[in-house]
Design a protein around this motif. Structure first.
Motif, short mmCIF file in Angstrom:
data_model
loop_
_atom_site.label_atom_id
_atom_site.label_comp_id
_atom_site.label_asym_id
_atom_site.label_seq_id
_atom_site.Cartn_x
_atom_site.Cartn_y
_atom_site.Cartn_z
N GLU A 159 0.82 -1.21 0.00
CA GLU A 159 0.00 0.00 0.00
C GLU A 159 0.86 1.26 0.00
O GLU A 159 0.56 2.23 -0.70
CB GLU A 159 -0.95 0.02 1.20
CG GLU A 159 -1.90 1.21 1.13
CD GLU A 159 -2.87 1.33 2.29
OE1 GLU A 159 -3.46 2.42 2.45
OE2 GLU A 159 -3.02 0.35 3.05
N ARG B 246 0.64 4.01 -3.00
CA ARG B 246 0.34 5.42 -2.73
C ARG B 246 1.46 6.34 -3.23
O ARG B 246 1.23 7.49 -3.57
CB ARG B 246 0.11 5.64 -1.24
CG ARG B 246 -1.20 5.05 -0.73
CD ARG B 246 -1.47 5.42 0.71
NE ARG B 246 -2.71 4.85 1.19
CZ ARG B 246 -3.91 5.41 1.03
NH1 ARG B 246 -4.02 6.56 0.38
NH2 ARG B 246 -5.00 4.84 1.49
N ALA C 185 -6.86 0.74 -3.47
CA ALA C 185 -5.60 1.46 -3.29
C ALA C 185 -4.70 1.37 -4.52
O ALA C 185 -3.64 1.99 -4.56
CB ALA C 185 -4.86 0.92 -2.07
N PRO D 178 -2.17 8.17 5.03
CA PRO D 178 -2.97 8.52 3.85
C PRO D 178 -2.45 9.73 3.08
O PRO D 178 -2.90 10.00 1.98
CB PRO D 178 -4.36 8.80 4.45
CG PRO D 178 -4.10 9.19 5.87
CD PRO D 178 -2.89 8.40 6.29
N ALA E 227 1.82 10.31 -1.46
CA ALA E 227 1.39 10.59 -2.83
C ALA E 227 2.60 10.54 -3.75
O ALA E 227 3.74 10.73 -3.31
CB ALA E 227 0.72 11.97 -2.90
#
Length: 371
Positions: A100, A104, A131, A354, A357
């Protein structure tokens, strides 16, 4: 530019873009987009689902995916009695967490794991798909329970004890891996955790040597370090902490010199490079002439929300660096990136931050971690 070429360029810039978004960008129907994609697949300009480009082979993560339960005490943790606590649930597992983080960060990522035929297993795979992780290679085991990891944290967010039910990962046998041979051979990098059976780890390493695919192994705990094969010939990188390294060496490692000696032994066993994480003391990593150290970065106590997943974030940043830095990897830069991701993870309640990026590591290395 013809619509097909416009679509191809959109896929190059974002391999996980949906057909609906492609249709919106190009002013086409979804059926027209599907036809263009089918043509590109036939032309071998993309390789099917997730629009994997030939020059964008995925990082393949192999290992655990499980449901994380975290219980954090409201006050000071007292042993041998009941403690008031608050519980949260999220998705975890070393391989899944690394996958993950990588997704991301914008890296094409696939996950080979085992889940049960229960609601937790379905939720794990659904979340991974959302995701941007390719889960086509996952094993679904009907009648089995998906893996769970339960951590008890004190009021400061430090983990005091953890209980893991990872029995389902024993289903990831060498025979099962044989059914995923094409996927393994087509990867740009393989990342495996030591929740896998020892024979499976050895099979992955043998396949990586045969196929010329670099491989990283990430240790998960001291009890499972015996799953690391004795012969590590061809292994590109091993990431582990001091306790795990001591368990492999079979002796305490009290000083930096002790750690350096144990890393030299691992190199004689066949691994090319080793990274040893040392918590607040930073990390040590092998070099062409021996070993070097990177100091730990201070973290303000109020910024520590939850340490769960910090080590996996560190490992993901290193793997991202290897993926983007082939054929040569600057381990110091990789470890600095790892410290940044670990600090971001510690400062948030989620197992995977979260805020990650694509483009996070575009800054010069000296700006990645600040005092």
């Amino acid at each position: 530019m013809p619509k097909k070429e416009q679509l191809y360029e959109l896929i190059r810039s974002n391999p996980f873009i949906s057909q609906q978004d492609l249709a919106g960008h190009l002013g086409l129907s979804r059926s027209a987009v599907a036809n263009y994609i089918a043509t590109l697949v036939r032309e071998r300009r993309i390789l099917g689902r997730a629009y994997v480009l030939p020059d964008h082979r995925p990082i393949l993560c192999v290992g655990a995916a499980n449901l994380d339960r975290k219980l954090r005490t409201i006050g000071k943790l007292t042993l041998n009695t009941s403690n008031p606590a608050r519980q949260t649930e999220s998705f975890g597992g070393v391989a899944r967490n690394i996958a993950e983080n990588l997704a991301r960060l914008g890296a094409p990522t696939a996950l080979v794991t085992a889940v049960g035929g229960d609601s937790s297993g379905r939720a794990l795979l659904s979340y991974a798909d959302e995701a941007g992780i390719d889960t086509r290679g996952a094993l679904r085991v009907d009648g089995a329970a998906s893996g769970t990891y339960t951590a008890v944290l004190d009021e400061d967010g430090d983990m005091r004890v953890a209980l893991a039910d990872m029995e389902i990962n024993e289903s990831l046998t060498p025979d099962f891996l044989a059914t995923r041979e094409q996927q393994r051979a087509g990867a740009a990098l393989i990342v495996a955790d030591l929740n896998l059976p020892r024979e499976t780890v050895a099979t992955l390493l043998e396949g990586s040597r045969r196929d010329g695919v670099p491989m990283v192994i990430v240790a998960v705990s001291e009890p499972k370090i015996d799953r690391l094969p004795r012969d590590l010939t061809g292994l590109r990188l091993l990431i582990l902490n001091v306790g795990e390294l001591a368990a492999r060496a079979g002796r305490p490692l009290a000083t930096a010199a002790d750690i350096a000696a144990a890393c030299a032994e691992l190199r004689r066993d066949g691994v090319r490079d080793v990274i040893v994480t040392r918590g607040a003391q930073g990390a040590m990593f092998t070099t062409a002439t021996g070993i070097a150290a990177l100091e730990g970065q201070p973290v303000d106590a109020p910024a520590v929300v939850d340490v769960t997943g910090a080590g996996d974030a560190f490992g993901a940043a290193v793997c991202w660096s290897l993926y983007n830095g082939q054929p040569e990897l600057d381990l110091e830069t990789a470890c600095r990136r790892g410290q940044l991701l670990a600090a971001m993870t510690i400062a948030c309640a989620q197992t995977v931050c979260p805020q990650l990026a694509p483009g996070l590591f575009d800054a010069p290395v000296q700006d990645l971690v600040t005092d």
